[in-house]
Scaffold this motif. Structure first.
Motif, mmCIF file in Angstrom:
data_model
loop_
_atom_site.group_PDB
_atom_site.id
_atom_site.type_symbol
_atom_site.label_atom_id
_atom_site.label_comp_id
_atom_site.label_asym_id
_atom_site.label_seq_id
_atom_site.Cartn_x
_atom_site.Cartn_y
_atom_site.Cartn_z
ATOM 1 N N ASP B 11 0.836 -1.206 0.000
ATOM 2 C CA ASP B 11 0.000 0.000 0.000
ATOM 3 C C ASP B 11 0.876 1.263 0.000
ATOM 4 O O ASP B 11 1.275 1.757 1.054
ATOM 5 N N ARG B 13 1.360 5.228 -1.161
ATOM 6 C CA ARG B 13 0.590 6.419 -1.548
ATOM 7 C C ARG B 13 1.505 7.643 -1.631
ATOM 8 O O ARG B 13 2.606 7.641 -1.085
ATOM 9 N N ASP B 15 1.560 11.350 -0.436
ATOM 10 C CA ASP B 15 0.890 12.243 0.517
ATOM 11 C C ASP B 15 1.447 13.663 0.422
ATOM 12 O O ASP B 15 2.581 13.868 -0.035
ATOM 13 N N ALA B 321 3.099 4.385 -6.870
ATOM 14 C CA ALA B 321 2.514 3.070 -6.591
ATOM 15 C C ALA B 321 2.638 2.135 -7.791
ATOM 16 O O ALA B 321 2.937 0.947 -7.644
#
Lengths: 339, 339
Positions: B11, B13, B15, B321
């Motif tokens: 996972d 990401r 940010d 990702a």
């Protein structure tokens, strides 16, 4: 002839056996001047290695009594010292200095040298002749060159002991003590012997140790770090072969430093992650004594070193069993067997 | 600023996070020109290392935007490449070339470099400035120097690759491929790349591999031995970090040869007895890239090497990702992230 045979763990006897004869044209038969018991002989003695009616001994000096038809560089009557592994000393691996891994070596160390005679394979590549017949008092030191001195020397070289270096030595058996001697000869600035036995500490100091650390394990590592500005030794000699001693050696060494390990490895498993983040160099194994023998013989011959001091008990061959017992109980560092 | 954060295995990401500021007077803030995903980032991505909302990335190049009051050798506006570990480059361990183990280093690699800005501790000892602002096409190669090139180079040096040597390379990721490049630059005679991926084989050959071995494990070892007269490689680069790759590397190396291992060790346990009787040298760990950086920057600057070729996928940072996924699935060797 008389020969030491280990019937089973703890059961050492002196038997009448067949005197060896030339098998291969590259063989020599050596009449031993003396022989000795090795720290590694204690592994089977203590049951850590399998043993069943095994002729013992792999360290030897003596006079060449017979040679095979292909032997050219060793002559009858030569006084010789040989490595505990036979090697042709001509293959690519030997030329690179790794005679213990000679492509033509036998399956293991020279067998059956705790005896009056020994058959040495690949005589030209295994034996080194002394300049003449040695004085009697040189024989223990020449015998030491056959394994324990050569092994301690290799450990010091593998650990890159040398000028400006602080060398820690894990193990105070004959190999560790001679690792101290080797480090001193190689010019190490400081040599930390790890030992809790006063006799061995004294011999370590005699061989050149500048410091003695009695602590073991984590406390021993801590002491070495304190002695080295928190960094650890540049070079560490490992001369035991256990998980504890290997761990101690790796942890006592600074990042970028060198561990030379020659204790025959028993049930050792090195955790990859610790090794990875330690940053040390690791090198060792069965010592290619032959690489160093000409120089070691010269140093002994010229009386520049006296490695024979590691023999602190001398017994006639017949009393070999007592010798094993004394070494097992650590009452003796190394036992010389005479005829 | 935008930064890549791994919330949990698998996972990843991008940010919006706080732009870093000077914390210590020895810090520098670098505005990154590009960043990238490392093979080692796949360990947490795959769940092999713990991860929980971790800012990712430790490879970086860019322009110095801010410096602490103690920084003297790096100036505002410099274009810099830095090692993935910070180091003062003045302590005894650094001076010996082991900057990854600097006594003043932080707890691990430089964190959070998959971002627009990074705070680099110990800027004077960690960063190397390029002679001027680089041409755009040099940026991938300069970025490679920050870790994968430096790591492959260290592996080749640890394996003592050089003239007359046959070098085997276990691992065809970016580090293994750049180990090939390093071995070639160091003058190795023959370089055996172990790879079964046609694209990576081609790049290995482009970087200097003379032979490719597709087999793995025992069969791979056998092939290397066949190519080296039965002896094994002089030097082996290990760039994976698993039990299988370490075993393959050790067994593919001749006695007296050198294994340079830089794959981050995961669940590896080295059997002492096998290592003992192998007779190889073992050295590795997290690469002290800083030792090699000035030379690597020069080679890139002078366009003598083109390590940036290992980037076979370029994505904007926002699509990080996808980059992780592509590397995880081995669709990409190494992913460049741009702003």
């Amino acid at each position: 002839m008389r020969a030491v045979v280990m019937y089973a763990p703890g059961d050492v006897r002196v038997d009448e056996t067949e005197r060896p004869t030339i098998v291969e044209p590259t063989d020599a038969i050596v009449k031993l001047a003396a022989t000795c018991i090795c720290g590694s002989d204690l592994w089977p003695y203590r049951g850590a290695d399998d043993v069943d009616h095994q002729p013992m001994g792999h360290e030897y000096v003596g006079v060449v009594e017979e040679i095979g038809s292909d032997v050219t560089s060793i002559a009858l009557g030569d006084f010789v010292v040989g490595s505990f592994f036979s090697s042709d000393n001509t293959c690519e691996i030997c030329r690179a200095g790794y005679q213990t891994h000679c492509v033509h070596r036998g399956p293991g160390a020279v067998p059956g040298a705790q005896a009056e005679y020994a058959r040495i394979p690949l005589a030209d590549g295994t034996l080194v002749a002394t300049p003449a017949m040695p004085d009697e008092d040189l024989i223990p030191s020449l015998l030491a060159a056959s394994d324990v001195l050569g092994t301690g020397w290799f450990a010091a070289v593998a650990a890159e002991a040398g000028p400006g270096k602080t060398v820690a030595v894990v193990g105070d058996g004959a190999v560790g003590l001679l690792g101290v001697l080797a480090a001193e000869q190689l010019g190490a600035e400081r040599i930390i012997a790890m030992s809790r036995h006063p006799d061995r500490q004294a011999l370590a100091r005699d061989f050149g140790a500048t410091d003695v650390v009695e602590e073991r394990g984590a406390a021993g590592v801590q002491r070495v770090k304190e002695l080295t500005g928190g960094l650890g030794a540049h070079s560490t000699i490992e001369a035991v072969g256990t998980q504890e001693s290997m761990t101690q050696a790796i942890r006592a060494t600074r990042a970028g430093g060198h561990v030379g390990y020659v204790g025959v490895s028993h049930d050792v498993s090195l955790p990859g992650e610790e090794l990875f983040f330690s940053g040390v160099h690791l090198h060792g194994g069965p010592a290619p004594v032959r690489r160093f023998l000409p120089e070691l013989v010269r140093l002994v011959w010229d009386r520049e070193i006296d490695p024979g001091k590691v023999f602190d008990l001398t017994l006639p061959l017949e009393r070999a069993a007592e010798g094993y017992q004394a070494m097992d109980e650590r009452r003796a560092t190394k036992v010389l067997l005479t005829f």
